[in-house]
Design a protein around this motif. Sequence first.
Motif, short mmCIF file in Angstrom:
data_model
loop_
_atom_site.label_atom_id
_atom_site.label_comp_id
_atom_site.label_asym_id
_atom_site.label_seq_id
_atom_site.Cartn_x
_atom_site.Cartn_y
_atom_site.Cartn_z
N UNK A 93 0.75 -1.30 -0.03
CA UNK A 93 0.00 0.10 0.10
C UNK A 93 0.98 1.16 0.07
N UNK A 128 -5.92 0.09 3.60
CA UNK A 128 -6.53 -0.34 2.36
C UNK A 128 -7.38 0.76 1.68
N UNK A 172 -7.27 3.20 -1.24
CA UNK A 172 -8.07 3.20 -2.49
C UNK A 172 -8.63 4.62 -2.84
N UNK A 204 -1.06 -8.27 -9.26
CA UNK A 204 -1.49 -7.43 -8.00
C UNK A 204 -2.92 -6.97 -8.27
N UNK A 216 -1.13 -0.38 -7.55
CA UNK A 216 -1.15 -0.24 -6.00
C UNK A 216 -2.71 0.19 -5.91
N UNK A 217 -3.39 0.70 -6.87
CA UNK A 217 -4.87 0.98 -6.56
C UNK A 217 -5.67 -0.27 -6.39
N UNK A 223 -4.71 -3.25 -6.00
CA UNK A 223 -4.19 -4.18 -4.72
C UNK A 223 -4.97 -3.53 -3.45
N UNK A 224 -4.93 -2.30 -3.40
CA UNK A 224 -5.75 -1.61 -2.13
C UNK A 224 -6.78 -1.88 -1.99
N UNK A 225 -7.83 -1.87 -3.48
CA UNK A 225 -9.12 -2.11 -3.53
C UNK A 225 -9.46 -3.66 -2.94
N UNK A 249 -7.44 -5.27 -0.88
CA UNK A 249 -7.40 -5.56 0.22
C UNK A 249 -8.60 -4.91 1.54
N UNK A 250 -9.31 -4.02 0.51
CA UNK A 250 -10.64 -3.73 1.20
C UNK A 250 -11.64 -4.84 1.09
N UNK A 253 -10.99 -7.84 3.79
CA UNK A 253 -11.49 -7.52 4.86
C UNK A 253 -13.03 -7.52 5.03
N UNK A 289 -14.66 -9.92 7.45
CA UNK A 289 -15.72 -9.67 8.57
C UNK A 289 -16.88 -10.42 8.38
N UNK A 320 -6.57 -16.18 1.88
CA UNK A 320 -5.32 -15.57 1.81
C UNK A 320 -4.27 -16.31 1.23
N UNK A 345 0.02 -15.80 -1.42
CA UNK A 345 1.19 -16.38 -1.32
C UNK A 345 0.92 -17.82 -2.24
N UNK A 356 1.47 -11.74 -5.23
CA UNK A 356 2.52 -10.85 -5.04
C UNK A 356 3.83 -11.16 -5.61
N UNK A 405 4.87 -21.51 2.80
CA UNK A 405 4.23 -21.34 1.61
C UNK A 405 4.69 -21.70 0.30
#
Lengths: 376, 382
Positions: A213, A263, A267, B48, B104-105, B107-109, B111-112, B115, B119, B129, B133, B207, B256
């Motif tokens: 990130x 994240x 984003x 990614x 990066x963007x 990947x960030x999405x 990651x969101x 989560x 949850x 997960x 890897x 990754x 892994x």
Amino acid sequence: MITAFFQSIPLMIVLTGVLTGISAALLGSFLILRGNAMLTDAISHSIVFGIIVVWLLTGHTSGPVQVLGAAITGVLTVVLSELLARSRLVKMDAAIGLVFPALFAAGVILISINARNVHLDVDSVLLGEIGFVWLNTVALFGVDVPVAVATLGAVLVVNLVFVLVLWKELKLATFDAGLAAALGFLPGVLHYAILTLTSVTAVAAFDAVGAILFIAFVVVPPATAYLLTRRLWLMVVLAVGFSVAACISGYFLALHWNVSIGGMMASMTGVWFTLALLFAPAQGLVAQALRARTDRLDHDCRALVAHLFTHQDTPAMAEENTLRALVSHLRWTAPRARAAVLRAHDRDLIERRDGLLCLRPKGTAEVEAIFGRSNA
Amino acid sequence: MTAIIDLLSSDIVQTVLIGAALLGAISGMLGAFAVLRRQSLLGDALSHAALPGVCLGFLIAGGRDLGSVMAGAFGTGALAALIMMLIVRRTTLKTDAALGIVLSVFFAVGIVLLTVIQTQGGSGSLGLMTFLFGQAAAILRSDLWVMGGIGLAAILLVLAFWKEFKLVSFDTAFARAQGFPVTALEAVLTVMVALAIVVGLQLVGVVLMVALLIAPAAAARQWTKSLGGMVVVSAAIGAASGAGGALVSATTRGLATGPVVVLIATGIVMVSLLIAPGRGLIWQAAATQRARARISDGRVLATLQGFAQMHDDAGYPSERGMLQIALGAKPPAATLASLESRGLIRSVMHPPETTPHWELTKAGHTEAAALSGEPETRQHTK
């Protein structure tokens, strides 16, 4: 009051993000302009290796030794990639893609072998734990400050001083490395200085946002700013602004949706970029499309006035200088013809007289400019 | 030894090994084109970018279903490639910046979304997960058919467009001039990179996927000069890395698969860079050494020839010290010994002096003349 500030968990989380964002944006602006964005990718991945090696050797997971280790690993990655590319056995892009995954893989294996006794685990390496930065504090001037905030604050000061003091040199080396070298400004040294500071910033940001990130904070806000301005100082200021805005909005959205804070912050940088890509005043896709449309209309206007001029005051005028002729003779579609006539009317090039399209003086001038003569 | 045989006869291990080798081979084969077209880092960005797709596939299917996960990964990977192309063509941002942004963007999405899945707490969120890897052990026998199908499709595609891909990989401008649909072919090649990534995700994760794409191809490039050879060798190295990595991680707890596969592939690259015939670093060093020796030999011969001509005596005996003065450094004993053993010079005594002297033989004169490019003159006049 200060103590209360540093004890507020939400404030500390946002502050950590903001400090990361500003430090990254300061360096990222130059990395983007120099075409080194993917070296950031390489550095932030391979730093994982440096962090675990330093931990195995010294037992520290943060602090000055870690910063040193990270700086060495980052520079090592770059040097190894450049050496590999210089052997001319592989190209530079493949060299980068060979070195950092190898270091990263080695790092991950070292972590999993020693997993039982490290607080470092693979998830936190990748994603960071910005939500827990307030757990680990250090006393500074009698106030308990989160370690991440203290470290990132120090890194920010270093980056800020670096950029402000060497502003002129950085600008010159970025835009004209040849001239910088000729004037004795050592662009090569600056190159490695920037990459070293990127490594240091990456390791400081590591706990907060993780290895990948971090790339978003380095690359995306400066790239967004680059779409909006051609002035370096404004680009840096805007990049910092976008970073800060992304951290704050990302934090609240993450709380709202109960998702990863880091994240979501990263984003949000993507959201700013998308908006800039679409709506930037000069370079945005919408502006480009509008400009293309205007250009097309104006071109049609030129064809229209040329057509009217050719048939003006000839026997065919009654048939040619009409909207219908544009469709049947020039083979324009009806909407295209209507749009061209409207546009030409708006620009005061033509007028409607006795049901015919006639040139106004401005239209005649335009035609003469096209044909390159003046029929006085 | 028996332990290994036991292990290999296990059904699960066989599945994992076949799957890993298959994945490695496909990635290696398609990676060859990516490396030749200098798109190595595009592979990194796309892999990614596959993460949000993996998560979406997971969310939509409500569990770890290979088909929907692959479709999702392919979808976001292709979207990322499109956005990447849009940024490069329509803005002044450079390729590296576009790669960094997309990587990066997305990947960030991802990651969101990850989560979000966590949850929700589905039973398979742990399995997700492993897409970070890779986990070869999670490959099921039914998955093998999917992978085999994709592999077959990739091979057929490569064979069908072999000539076109070759041309586009090496000389885009010529291909365009010949009227080939270059943009479409480039798009197909990019799609194939995305396909390789989707397939490889299981084995090494998002990754480290870039290494599985690049390393086999970079190693194969050292061993062969033909595209066909490179694709085949690359696929073989990919398969070997995949199978090796799967075997190691299956026998060692908590390791892994991805990092092990990557390290094996990197090891093969390092060995190839060193010893590949004609190209490797050791061969380069040997060639430099040979060139140096040839020049050194030539200088000794030329000097002896010079002395002989100067004294109008083809058999003029020169002392080592004289050679040292003429050459600026003492000629190495090894050089003299090698020249003597090749019959180009001869050791003689020159009384009353007691030190060894050297004179050119007939062959030595011929060689020296050939080296200097001048005709042999006044040979053995005495």
